[in-house]
Design a protein around this motif. Sequence first.
Motif, PDB file in Angstrom:
ATOM      1  N   GLY A  78     -62.989  28.339 -14.743  1.00 32.66           N
ATOM      2  CA  GLY A  78     -61.677  28.194 -14.128  1.00 32.66           C
ATOM      3  C   GLY A  78     -61.038  26.845 -14.374  1.00 32.66           C
ATOM      4  N   GLU A  79     -61.736  25.901 -14.953  1.00 31.09           N
ATOM      5  CA  GLU A  79     -61.155  24.593 -15.268  1.00 31.09           C
ATOM      6  C   GLU A  79     -60.434  24.667 -16.602  1.00 31.09           C
ATOM      7  OE1 GLU A  79     -63.894  21.131 -13.285  1.00 31.09           O
ATOM      8  OE2 GLU A  79     -64.369  21.741 -15.293  1.00 31.09           O
ATOM      9  N   THR A  80     -59.452  23.819 -16.748  1.00 32.81           N
ATOM     10  CA  THR A  80     -58.741  23.704 -18.021  1.00 32.81           C
ATOM     11  C   THR A  80     -59.036  22.325 -18.582  1.00 32.81           C
ATOM     12  OG1 THR A  80     -56.987  25.107 -17.134  1.00 32.81           O
ATOM     13  CG2 THR A  80     -56.494  23.863 -19.132  1.00 32.81           C
ATOM     14  N   PHE A  81     -59.428  22.299 -19.832  1.00 32.77           N
ATOM     15  CA  PHE A  81     -59.784  21.043 -20.494  1.00 32.77           C
ATOM     16  C   PHE A  81     -58.637  20.628 -21.391  1.00 32.77           C
ATOM     17  CE2 PHE A  81     -61.709  18.881 -24.185  1.00 32.77           C
ATOM     18  CZ  PHE A  81     -62.224  17.776 -23.533  1.00 32.77           C
ATOM     19  N   TYR A  82     -58.158  19.418 -21.214  1.00 36.22           N
ATOM     20  CA  TYR A  82     -57.094  18.877 -22.048  1.00 36.22           C
ATOM     21  C   TYR A  82     -57.656  17.712 -22.852  1.00 36.22           C
ATOM     22  CZ  TYR A  82     -53.904  21.457 -19.048  1.00 36.22           C
ATOM     23  OH  TYR A  82     -53.267  22.443 -18.355  1.00 36.22           O
ATOM     24  N   ARG A  83     -57.289  17.669 -24.108  1.00 33.49           N
ATOM     25  CA  ARG A  83     -57.708  16.571 -24.970  1.00 33.49           C
ATOM     26  C   ARG A  83     -56.464  15.943 -25.558  1.00 33.49           C
ATOM     27  NH1 ARG A  83     -62.085  16.895 -29.856  1.00 33.49           N
ATOM     28  NH2 ARG A  83     -61.987  14.700 -30.414  1.00 33.49           N
ATOM     29  N   PHE A  84     -56.285  14.658 -25.335  1.00 34.35           N
ATOM     30  CA  PHE A  84     -55.115  13.947 -25.809  1.00 34.35           C
ATOM     31  C   PHE A  84     -55.494  13.133 -27.038  1.00 34.35           C
ATOM     32  CE2 PHE A  84     -54.410  14.541 -21.283  1.00 34.35           C
ATOM     33  CZ  PHE A  84     -53.136  15.099 -21.290  1.00 34.35           C
ATOM     34  N   LEU A  85     -54.782  13.360 -28.121  1.00 30.12           N
ATOM     35  CA  LEU A  85     -55.011  12.637 -29.360  1.00 30.12           C
ATOM     36  C   LEU A  85     -53.845  11.700 -29.599  1.00 30.12           C
ATOM     37  CD1 LEU A  85     -56.227  15.574 -31.606  1.00 30.12           C
ATOM     38  CD2 LEU A  85     -57.620  13.868 -30.471  1.00 30.12           C
ATOM     39  N   PRO A  86     -54.088  10.521 -30.151  1.00 25.59           N
ATOM     40  CA  PRO A  86     -52.975   9.609 -30.436  1.00 25.59           C
ATOM     41  C   PRO A  86     -52.120  10.178 -31.563  1.00 25.59           C
ATOM     42  CG  PRO A  86     -55.036   8.677 -31.215  1.00 25.59           C
ATOM     43  CD  PRO A  86     -55.371   9.928 -30.479  1.00 25.59           C
ATOM     44  N   SER A  87     -50.807   9.957 -31.460  1.00 26.76           N
ATOM     45  CA  SER A  87     -49.907  10.472 -32.490  1.00 26.76           C
ATOM     46  C   SER A  87     -50.001   9.632 -33.762  1.00 26.76           C
ATOM     47  CB  SER A  87     -48.472  10.482 -31.974  1.00 26.76           C
ATOM     48  OG  SER A  87     -48.094   9.169 -31.603  1.00 26.76           O
ATOM     49  N   ASP A  88     -50.320   8.353 -33.635  1.00 27.37           N
ATOM     50  CA  ASP A  88     -50.453   7.463 -34.786  1.00 27.37           C
ATOM     51  C   ASP A  88     -51.944   7.251 -35.074  1.00 27.37           C
ATOM     52  OD1 ASP A  88     -50.090   5.636 -36.793  1.00 27.37           O
ATOM     53  OD2 ASP A  88     -49.430   4.011 -35.475  1.00 27.37           O
ATOM     54  N   PRO A  89     -52.439   7.677 -36.252  1.00 27.41           N
ATOM     55  CA  PRO A  89     -53.877   7.536 -36.530  1.00 27.41           C
ATOM     56  C   PRO A  89     -54.348   6.084 -36.608  1.00 27.41           C
ATOM     57  CG  PRO A  89     -52.728   8.555 -38.395  1.00 27.41           C
ATOM     58  CD  PRO A  89     -51.731   8.319 -37.331  1.00 27.41           C
ATOM     59  N   THR A  90     -53.444   5.117 -36.753  1.00 27.06           N
ATOM     60  CA  THR A  90     -53.861   3.712 -36.820  1.00 27.06           C
ATOM     61  C   THR A  90     -54.095   3.116 -35.439  1.00 27.06           C
ATOM     62  OG1 THR A  90     -51.564   2.951 -36.842  1.00 27.06           O
ATOM     63  CG2 THR A  90     -52.629   3.352 -38.985  1.00 27.06           C
ATOM     64  N   GLN A  91     -53.734   3.862 -34.372  1.00 28.35           N
ATOM     65  CA  GLN A  91     -53.935   3.350 -33.020  1.00 28.35           C
ATOM     66  C   GLN A  91     -55.403   3.335 -32.619  1.00 28.35           C
ATOM     67  OE1 GLN A  91     -51.520   5.757 -30.518  1.00 28.35           O
ATOM     68  NE2 GLN A  91     -49.701   4.486 -30.783  1.00 28.35           N
ATOM     69  N   GLY A  92     -56.180   4.118 -33.241  1.00 27.40           N
ATOM     70  CA  GLY A  92     -57.592   4.176 -32.902  1.00 27.40           C
ATOM     71  C   GLY A  92     -58.117   5.563 -33.160  1.00 27.40           C
ATOM     72  N   ARG A  93     -59.370   5.694 -32.989  1.00 27.04           N
ATOM     73  CA  ARG A  93     -59.973   7.018 -33.251  1.00 27.04           C
ATOM     74  C   ARG A  93     -59.720   7.923 -32.055  1.00 27.04           C
ATOM     75  NH1 ARG A  93     -65.599   7.395 -31.243  1.00 27.04           N
ATOM     76  NH2 ARG A  93     -65.881   5.572 -29.990  1.00 27.04           N
TER      77      ARG A  93
END
Length: 99
Positions: free
Chosen positions: A81-96
């Motif tokens: 019943g949980e929802t998992f959200y994963r946030f990725l940076p829009s700029d790949p140079t910001q970090g992994r």
Amino acid sequence: MRLLTLILLALLGALQYHLWWGKNGLAEYNETRENVARQMGSNEQLRIRNALLYREIEDLNEGLAAVEELGRNDLGMIKEGETFYRFLPSDPTQGRPLP
């Protein structure tokens, strides 16, 4: 009398040599004392680490919260019943990306 003085001085020199540099002398005593102090410090660090491990074992044996936390962090598990959200940076140079 002169001979007796020389013999006593030679005996005193031999005893001083054994005291300072001989087997079980002061040099070896100081080295052993330093080794004991170093080992006692190491033992204290190990004692602290063991106490932490024993507490973690108790948590795992008694409570489900620790098991759930390990499952979430190490295995990426989520509850029903949980929802998992994963946030990725829009700029790949910001970090992994975050795991």
